[in-house]
Design a protein around this motif. Structure first.
Motif, mmCIF file in Angstrom:
data_model
loop_
_atom_site.group_PDB
_atom_site.id
_atom_site.type_symbol
_atom_site.label_atom_id
_atom_site.label_comp_id
_atom_site.label_asym_id
_atom_site.label_seq_id
_atom_site.Cartn_x
_atom_site.Cartn_y
_atom_site.Cartn_z
ATOM 1 N N VAL A 25 0.829 -1.203 0.000
ATOM 2 C CA VAL A 25 0.000 0.000 0.000
ATOM 3 C C VAL A 25 0.863 1.253 0.000
ATOM 4 O O VAL A 25 0.373 2.345 -0.303
ATOM 5 C CB VAL A 25 -0.972 0.035 1.204
ATOM 6 C CG1 VAL A 25 -1.993 -1.072 1.095
ATOM 7 C CG2 VAL A 25 -0.216 -0.034 2.521
ATOM 8 N N ARG A 26 2.118 1.090 0.308
ATOM 9 C CA ARG A 26 3.027 2.246 0.327
ATOM 10 C C ARG A 26 4.409 1.786 -0.130
ATOM 11 O O ARG A 26 4.915 0.768 0.330
ATOM 12 C CB ARG A 26 3.104 2.833 1.740
ATOM 13 C CG ARG A 26 3.933 4.106 1.860
ATOM 14 C CD ARG A 26 4.033 4.516 3.320
ATOM 15 N NE ARG A 26 2.776 5.029 3.823
ATOM 16 C CZ ARG A 26 2.518 6.317 4.067
ATOM 17 N NH1 ARG A 26 3.458 7.219 3.851
ATOM 18 N NH2 ARG A 26 1.358 6.691 4.532
ATOM 19 N N ARG A 71 -8.941 4.692 -0.255
ATOM 20 C CA ARG A 71 -9.600 3.762 0.662
ATOM 21 C C ARG A 71 -8.664 2.662 1.170
ATOM 22 O O ARG A 71 -9.132 1.741 1.852
ATOM 23 C CB ARG A 71 -10.819 3.147 -0.020
ATOM 24 C CG ARG A 71 -11.959 4.144 -0.262
ATOM 25 C CD ARG A 71 -13.253 3.456 -0.606
ATOM 26 N NE ARG A 71 -14.368 4.396 -0.688
ATOM 27 C CZ ARG A 71 -15.073 4.837 0.359
ATOM 28 N NH1 ARG A 71 -14.753 4.409 1.567
ATOM 29 N NH2 ARG A 71 -16.078 5.673 0.196
ATOM 30 N N LEU A 72 -7.400 2.743 0.839
ATOM 31 C CA LEU A 72 -6.461 1.709 1.265
ATOM 32 C C LEU A 72 -5.797 2.116 2.580
ATOM 33 O O LEU A 72 -5.021 3.082 2.621
ATOM 34 C CB LEU A 72 -5.387 1.488 0.200
ATOM 35 C CG LEU A 72 -5.890 0.958 -1.143
ATOM 36 C CD1 LEU A 72 -4.759 0.955 -2.164
ATOM 37 C CD2 LEU A 72 -6.456 -0.452 -0.974
ATOM 38 N N PRO A 73 -6.099 1.411 3.679
ATOM 39 C CA PRO A 73 -5.452 1.750 4.954
ATOM 40 C C PRO A 73 -3.932 1.648 4.825
ATOM 41 O O PRO A 73 -3.401 0.702 4.260
ATOM 42 C CB PRO A 73 -5.999 0.684 5.918
ATOM 43 C CG PRO A 73 -7.271 0.204 5.287
ATOM 44 C CD PRO A 73 -7.042 0.284 3.809
ATOM 45 N N GLY A 80 -4.163 10.832 6.285
ATOM 46 C CA GLY A 80 -3.764 12.135 6.789
ATOM 47 C C GLY A 80 -3.967 13.256 5.789
ATOM 48 O O GLY A 80 -3.828 14.432 6.141
ATOM 49 N N ILE A 81 -4.287 12.902 4.552
ATOM 50 C CA ILE A 81 -4.559 13.908 3.514
ATOM 51 C C ILE A 81 -6.036 13.890 3.134
ATOM 52 O O ILE A 81 -6.694 14.923 3.099
ATOM 53 C CB ILE A 81 -3.700 13.653 2.256
ATOM 54 C CG1 ILE A 81 -2.208 13.764 2.595
ATOM 55 C CG2 ILE A 81 -4.072 14.634 1.139
ATOM 56 C CD1 ILE A 81 -1.296 13.417 1.428
ATOM 57 N N ALA A 82 -6.552 12.701 2.843
ATOM 58 C CA ALA A 82 -7.928 12.569 2.364
ATOM 59 C C ALA A 82 -8.918 12.562 3.513
ATOM 60 O O ALA A 82 -8.626 12.092 4.621
ATOM 61 C CB ALA A 82 -8.065 11.290 1.545
ATOM 62 N N PRO A 134 -11.117 -11.515 -1.810
ATOM 63 C CA PRO A 134 -12.104 -12.577 -1.669
ATOM 64 C C PRO A 134 -11.542 -13.785 -0.936
ATOM 65 O O PRO A 134 -10.559 -14.385 -1.355
ATOM 66 C CB PRO A 134 -12.450 -12.917 -3.131
ATOM 67 C CG PRO A 134 -12.054 -11.715 -3.911
ATOM 68 C CD PRO A 134 -10.877 -11.151 -3.202
ATOM 69 N N GLY A 135 -12.182 -14.134 0.183
ATOM 70 C CA GLY A 135 -11.767 -15.302 0.925
ATOM 71 C C GLY A 135 -10.385 -15.199 1.530
ATOM 72 O O GLY A 135 -9.783 -16.206 1.892
ATOM 73 N N ASP A 136 -9.869 -13.961 1.650
ATOM 74 C CA ASP A 136 -8.488 -13.796 2.118
ATOM 75 C C ASP A 136 -8.412 -12.616 3.082
ATOM 76 O O ASP A 136 -7.817 -11.589 2.768
ATOM 77 C CB ASP A 136 -7.563 -13.581 0.917
ATOM 78 C CG ASP A 136 -6.090 -13.460 1.320
ATOM 79 O OD1 ASP A 136 -5.740 -13.930 2.414
ATOM 80 O OD2 ASP A 136 -5.319 -12.885 0.539
ATOM 81 N N PRO A 137 -9.045 -12.732 4.257
ATOM 82 C CA PRO A 137 -9.026 -11.607 5.207
ATOM 83 C C PRO A 137 -7.587 -11.169 5.514
ATOM 84 O O PRO A 137 -6.722 -11.990 5.802
ATOM 85 C CB PRO A 137 -9.717 -12.187 6.455
ATOM 86 C CG PRO A 137 -10.532 -13.341 5.942
ATOM 87 C CD PRO A 137 -9.755 -13.898 4.785
ATOM 88 N N GLY A 138 -7.377 -9.887 5.448
ATOM 89 C CA GLY A 138 -6.042 -9.357 5.703
ATOM 90 C C GLY A 138 -5.087 -9.523 4.545
ATOM 91 O O GLY A 138 -3.923 -9.182 4.634
#
Length: 378
Positions: A179-180, A289-291, A297-299, A328-332
């Motif tokens: 995500v970063r 929307r991606l944690p 801190g911006i949006a 799908p089917g893959d929490p986290g």
């Protein structure tokens, strides 16, 4: 190269872009011959495109090539071509969601799709990437109605709404799986929700993110940093060498000023967009929307619903985006986009015949004695 001396063409505004729409059968099948013809139709290479249909800007030098699809899952195939303004270059390395808004109405008016009595939905395969979209628009009495009350920022007046829904794509939402990332020392989020896009905090590049496109384009140091970043991000996103490509797009992020979720300035790839592309906005909205992404801190995301308002230099664009943070089917696990939709408008400007600039005559061989006119060299 030679080609037709006249070609059936429809000029349409799609979203905040404008382009020439063609049936595939009206253009040469061989890509080099097709591209040569389109350069002459649009008036490239020339900064003013004075001898063609182009409007001297990347947003108004676009082409849609449409045909009936041979895949029963789709109604039509859509190939987007970006005709470069000042170079003899035509590229198919990206989609265009704005020009996409005109594909459904064009397909109905050219007889590729039978219209409904009230509205029509057209299933579109985007040949550039293999992804798909469904465009729904009014067809009262079985005819396309371009008039309506829908407004979109960056376009004067109103027109009929074209609702475009994008099913989940086949490409990873996060090409690097992160995500970063840090690219050339800059924190970024690399995201692809229909358009490969690099999300960059504007402050990380020493700008506010509220400058006008002209101000940003006039900053040579910023241009150098953005070019370096884009060339480094391309391979990380699986795009290879992007030196001559128009992707990935670069979107600078800053806190919203007018009630939206975020303010953006997007580069395509050198010119700063006067608004934002549909698919680029879809990728921005997904990235917000991606944690853990750079937008934290911006949006300012809405408390309820899927709609995200993305501000841009001439207004805003609303995107409905639903993200499954775990897959799908893959929490986290790997995030995926479950649904993306946008409201655009399109309007037919003219339908008729375009006469391309004549093909350049081949340069005659030099005369053995040095004179092309048959005279001896002196």
């Amino acid at each position: 190269m030679t080609g037709p001396v006249e070609v059936r063409c429809t000029l349409m505004r799609g979203g905040t872009s404008k382009g020439a729409y063609f049936l595939a059968g009206d253009l040469p099948a061989e890509p080099a011959a097709r591209d040569d013809l389109l350069l002459r139709i649009m008036g490239s290479p020339d900064p003013r495109q004075i001898d063609g249909l182009g409007g001297a800007h990347p947003l108004t030098s676009k082409v849609a090539v449409v045909s009936a699809s041979d895949d029963p899952a789709y109604d039509v195939d859509y190939l987007f071509l970006q005709v470069v303004v000042d170079r003899p270059e035509v590229t198919d390395r990206q989609n265009c969601g704005n020009i996409l808004a005109g594909v459904g109405p064009f397909a109905v008016e050219r007889g590729l799709v039978a219209p409904g009595d009230r509205e029509t939905s057209v299933r579109i395969r985007m040949l550039n990437t293999g992804e798909s979209a469904v465009a729904t628009f009014p067809t009262p009495g079985g005819r396309v109605d371009h008039t309506g009350t829908a407004e979109i920022a960056g376009v004067p007046g109103t027109a009929a709404a074209v609702v475009i829904e994008f099913p989940p794509g086949t490409t990873p939402l996060l090409p690097t799986g992160n995500v970063r990332d840090t690219v050339t020392g800059i924190p970024v989020t690399l995201v692809d929700n229909g358009m490969p896009t690099v999300l960059i905090p504007a402050a990380a590049l020493g700008v506010t993110g509220y400058e006008s496109p002209a101000e940003l384009e006039a900053d040579p140091a910023l241009a150098d940093r953005l070019r370096e970043l884009r060339l480094a991000a391309g391979p990380l996103m699986g795009l290879g060498d992007v030196t001559s490509a128009t992707v990935p797009k670069l979107s600078l992020l800053a806190p919203a000023r007018d009630g939206g979720a975020v303010a953006t300035r997007t580069f395509i790839p050198v010119r700063c967009h006067t608004s934002i592309g549909v698919l680029g906005a879809a990728s921005v909205a997904a990235g917000l929307r991606l944690p853990g992404g750079v937008a934290e801190g911006i949006a300012r995301l809405p408390a309820q619903g899927d709609r995200v308002r993305v501000e841009h230099p001439t207004g805003f664009l609303d995107i409905d985006v639903d993200i499954d943070a775990g897959g799908p089917g893959d929490p986290g696990g790997t995030p995926t986009a479950r649904r993306t939709a946008v409201v655009r408008t399109a309007r037919k400007i003219f339908d008729g015949t375009v006469f391309p600039r004549p093909a350049a005559a081949p340069t005659p061989p030099a005369h053995p004695l040095g004179g092309n006119d048959g005279s001896a060299a002196r």
